[in-house]
Design a protein around this motif. Structure first.
Motif, PDB file in Angstrom:
ATOM      1  N   PHE A 122       0.802  -1.224   0.000  1.00 44.07           N
ATOM      2  CA  PHE A 122       0.000   0.000   0.000  1.00 44.07           C
ATOM      3  C   PHE A 122       0.842   1.285   0.000  1.00 44.07           C
ATOM      4  N   LYS A 123       2.168   1.131   0.150  1.00 41.95           N
ATOM      5  CA  LYS A 123       3.075   2.288   0.217  1.00 41.95           C
ATOM      6  C   LYS A 123       2.791   3.176   1.426  1.00 41.95           C
ATOM      7  N   ARG A 124       2.008   2.686   2.329  1.00 50.25           N
ATOM      8  CA  ARG A 124       1.695   3.352   3.585  1.00 50.25           C
ATOM      9  C   ARG A 124       1.581   2.303   4.686  1.00 50.25           C
ATOM     10  N   PRO A 125       2.143   2.571   5.850  1.00 50.60           N
ATOM     11  CA  PRO A 125       3.011   3.705   6.149  1.00 50.60           C
ATOM     12  C   PRO A 125       4.363   3.579   5.452  1.00 50.60           C
ATOM     13  N   ALA A 126       5.039   4.704   5.291  1.00 53.68           N
ATOM     14  CA  ALA A 126       6.352   4.696   4.647  1.00 53.68           C
ATOM     15  C   ALA A 126       7.369   4.170   5.654  1.00 53.68           C
ATOM     16  N   VAL A 127       7.713   2.901   5.533  1.00 57.56           N
ATOM     17  CA  VAL A 127       8.550   2.224   6.517  1.00 57.56           C
ATOM     18  C   VAL A 127       9.941   1.953   5.948  1.00 57.56           C
ATOM     19  N   ASP A 128      10.943   2.143   6.764  1.00 57.60           N
ATOM     20  CA  ASP A 128      12.325   1.804   6.404  1.00 57.60           C
ATOM     21  C   ASP A 128      12.482   0.286   6.537  1.00 57.60           C
ATOM     22  N   ILE A 129      12.060  -0.440   5.507  1.00 58.32           N
ATOM     23  CA  ILE A 129      11.990  -1.903   5.563  1.00 58.32           C
ATOM     24  C   ILE A 129      13.357  -2.536   5.802  1.00 58.32           C
ATOM     25  N   SER A 130      14.337  -2.132   5.030  1.00 60.01           N
ATOM     26  CA  SER A 130      15.680  -2.713   5.168  1.00 60.01           C
ATOM     27  C   SER A 130      16.242  -2.468   6.563  1.00 60.01           C
ATOM     28  N   GLY A 131      16.050  -1.251   7.057  1.00 59.28           N
ATOM     29  CA  GLY A 131      16.594  -0.896   8.364  1.00 59.28           C
ATOM     30  C   GLY A 131      16.002  -1.713   9.499  1.00 59.28           C
ATOM     31  N   ILE A 132      14.658  -1.828   9.514  1.00 61.25           N
ATOM     32  CA  ILE A 132      14.046  -2.555  10.631  1.00 61.25           C
ATOM     33  C   ILE A 132      14.337  -4.059  10.542  1.00 61.25           C
ATOM     34  N   LEU A 133      14.423  -4.584   9.319  1.00 59.87           N
ATOM     35  CA  LEU A 133      14.686  -6.020   9.186  1.00 59.87           C
ATOM     36  C   LEU A 133      16.114  -6.375   9.582  1.00 59.87           C
ATOM     37  N   VAL A 134      17.081  -5.521   9.276  1.00 62.47           N
ATOM     38  CA  VAL A 134      18.455  -5.817   9.675  1.00 62.47           C
ATOM     39  C   VAL A 134      18.596  -5.710  11.197  1.00 62.47           C
ATOM     40  N   ILE A 135      17.858  -4.782  11.812  1.00 64.31           N
ATOM     41  CA  ILE A 135      17.852  -4.692  13.279  1.00 64.31           C
ATOM     42  C   ILE A 135      17.199  -5.930  13.889  1.00 64.31           C
ATOM     43  N   VAL A 136      16.108  -6.393  13.283  1.00 66.60           N
ATOM     44  CA  VAL A 136      15.440  -7.607  13.763  1.00 66.60           C
ATOM     45  C   VAL A 136      16.379  -8.804  13.666  1.00 66.60           C
ATOM     46  N   ALA A 137      17.170  -8.864  12.588  1.00 69.09           N
ATOM     47  CA  ALA A 137      18.132  -9.956  12.437  1.00 69.09           C
ATOM     48  C   ALA A 137      19.162  -9.934  13.573  1.00 69.09           C
ATOM     49  N   ILE A 138      19.657  -8.752  13.914  1.00 69.04           N
ATOM     50  CA  ILE A 138      20.624  -8.633  15.012  1.00 69.04           C
ATOM     51  C   ILE A 138      19.967  -9.000  16.336  1.00 69.04           C
ATOM     52  N   LEU A 139      18.720  -8.550  16.528  1.00 72.23           N
ATOM     53  CA  LEU A 139      17.993  -8.898  17.759  1.00 72.23           C
ATOM     54  C   LEU A 139      17.859 -10.405  17.904  1.00 72.23           C
ATOM     55  N   HIS A 140      17.567 -11.090  16.803  1.00 68.61           N
ATOM     56  CA  HIS A 140      17.414 -12.542  16.873  1.00 68.61           C
ATOM     57  C   HIS A 140      18.750 -13.244  17.138  1.00 68.61           C
ATOM     58  N   PHE A 141      19.818 -12.686  16.623  1.00 68.81           N
ATOM     59  CA  PHE A 141      21.123 -13.267  16.916  1.00 68.81           C
ATOM     60  C   PHE A 141      21.428 -13.161  18.408  1.00 68.81           C
ATOM     61  N   VAL A 142      21.150 -11.998  18.980  1.00 66.82           N
ATOM     62  CA  VAL A 142      21.348 -11.824  20.418  1.00 66.82           C
ATOM     63  C   VAL A 142      20.365 -12.695  21.195  1.00 66.82           C
ATOM     64  N   GLU A 143      19.136 -12.834  20.671  1.00 72.84           N
ATOM     65  CA  GLU A 143      18.164 -13.719  21.311  1.00 72.84           C
ATOM     66  C   GLU A 143      18.683 -15.157  21.359  1.00 72.84           C
ATOM     67  N   SER A 144      19.351 -15.590  20.292  1.00 75.04           N
ATOM     68  CA  SER A 144      19.917 -16.943  20.285  1.00 75.04           C
ATOM     69  C   SER A 144      20.964 -17.097  21.383  1.00 75.04           C
ATOM     70  N   LEU A 145      21.729 -16.038  21.648  1.00 79.88           N
ATOM     71  CA  LEU A 145      22.702 -16.069  22.745  1.00 79.88           C
ATOM     72  C   LEU A 145      21.990 -16.164  24.093  1.00 79.88           C
TER      73      LEU A 145
END
Length: 424
Positions: A122-145
């Protein structure tokens, strides 16, 4: 470069310390307290007591989350991952709503997938998709720890009934594992529009820094170190083996998932198609991992499987006689003081009178025979302090993987009927 590293450590610690006094952090802590309260009630019903207070559990998980948040922040600042903080706030709100639906959805993979797909369509909301997904990836790596180090703590012994094959049911012991963490962390933000305290970044910056930034980011855009709070949750059922073993396996799988998601998210900065790939991969792959583990819980082998005429140890109380003797979960007790035991009533009969000396023959989960001894001439021995699994024990916990697909199955069934009727 050493100055750069030192500034990251210093600024991260300062920002996280300030975040501990924000309302965002305490909202997450209160939510976690509510979830642990439900767990306490279930533990009370199963064991008859709580092994740790609610306050202890909340403080323990908060300290673990604080360490995890510091690691996330260090990785984020070191690589220079620039995120639109307003986009991240969408994750925060969606994750809270999902957690109220089911605690196991307290996971940013689902929230990130939902908001990213909506934004792509829908192009709304205008979300920084790459940014939030790379942060989520780091969060999951720390979650694995965190899962590797902390996921098995406080696991509750339960009895379940499994359908291993069509029409074939079996009784088994298991451990319910649930852990929740508040993650105070720092991200590099732009387009910041909220009122929390932030710190302008004035670092000795390497030539490659920041490494991950949106393509539409202007050269003169002010970057801010922005403190935010994330929430992570881990839920699993240890059926095959002891909780410490299962949590470490889960941590290994999750770390692989996080690395793949990180790569896909990094590629999405340059290739638009990978925004779709990463957005769909995050929730689908995470849910697939959960369902695969649940399938193994239902159909896999278990060291706690009930067997005919056998006493199998599920749980050993801390500091109990059994713990001091060396009895472990998964052991099969053959005899006590030379008396063969095949039912729980046999053990109760032996301890109907207090014993002063115990000689236990058992077989461990690897099939090795062992003989254990214990004596207490002063106070006597009234029980072993164990929970056992036998064929006649009744389940007190239900596992159900199919309930998550009831809505989808219902829609699929209606479509099938519509197409079938239309064809005829």
């Amino acid at each position: 470069m050493s100055k750069f590293f030192w500034q990251i450590f210093e600024l991260t610690g300062l920002s996280i310390f300030r975040l501990l006094f924000s309302w965002n952090f305490w909202v997450i802590v209160i939510l976690i307290s509510f979830l642990y309260r439900r767990e306490q009630e279930f533990e009370q019903a199963v064991l008859g007591y709580n092994r740790a207070s609610l306050l202890y559990k909340v403080v323990e998980s908060s300290i673990a989350g604080l360490v995890g948040g510091y690691i996330v922040s260090l990785i984020t600042l070191f690589f220079g991952i620039v995120v639109d903080v307003d986009s991240f706030m969408y994750l925060w709100y969606i994750a809270l709503i999902l957690a109220l639906i089911n605690p196991r959805y307290l996971c940013f993979s689902y929230a990130a997938g939902i908001i990213s797909v909506i934004s792509l369509i829908f192009k709304r909301p205008a979300v920084d998709i790459s940014g939030i997904l790379v942060i989520v990836a780091i969060l999951h790596f720390v979650e694995s720890l965190l899962i590797f180090l902390d996921g098995f703590r406080g696991a509750i012994p339960v009895v379940i009934e499994r359908r291993k094959k069509e029409g074939i049911f079996s009784t088994s012991g298991a451990y319910l594992m649930q852990r929740f963490w508040a993650i105070p962390m720092v991200i590099i933000a732009y387009n910041y529009q909220t009122a929390a305290q932030v710190v302008k970044i004035e670092l000795f910056e390497p030539s490659w820094w920041p490494l991950f930034k949106p393509q539409n980011l202007l050269p003169n855009t002010m970057l801010l170190m922005t403190p935010i709070v994330a929430a992570l949750g881990y839920g699993d059922l240890a059926v095959e083996d002891e909780p410490a073993v299962i949590s470490k396996k889960s941590a290994g799988i999750l770390s692989i998932f996080s690395i793949i998601l990180f790569i896909l998210s990094a590629l999405s900065y340059k290739i638009y198609t990978f925004k779709w790939v990463a957005a769909l991969f995050a929730p689908i792959a995470h849910e697939s991992i959960i369902l695969y583990q649940q399938k193994k819980q239902k159909e896999g082998d278990s060291i706690f499987e009930a067997e005919e005429n056998k006493i199998k140890v599920l749980y050993v109380e801390e500091n109990s006689v059994a713990a001091k003797m060396g009895i472990k979960p998964g052991d099969v007790i053959l005899s006590i003081n030379g008396i063969q035991v095949q039912k729980e009533e046999d053990i109760e009969r032996i301890f109907s009178d207090a014993q002063i000396y115990l000689w236990v023959k058992a077989v461990d989960k690897r099939g090795k025979m062992k003989e254990l001894y214990y004596q207490d001439y002063e106070n006597g021995i009234k029980n072993l302090g164990i929970i056992v699994i036998t064929k006649n024990v009744k389940p007190n916990y239900e596992i159900d993987t199919e309930s998550y697909f009831v809505f989808i199955k219902s829609i699929a069934s209606k479509i099938k009927r519509f197409l079938f009727n239309k064809t005829n």
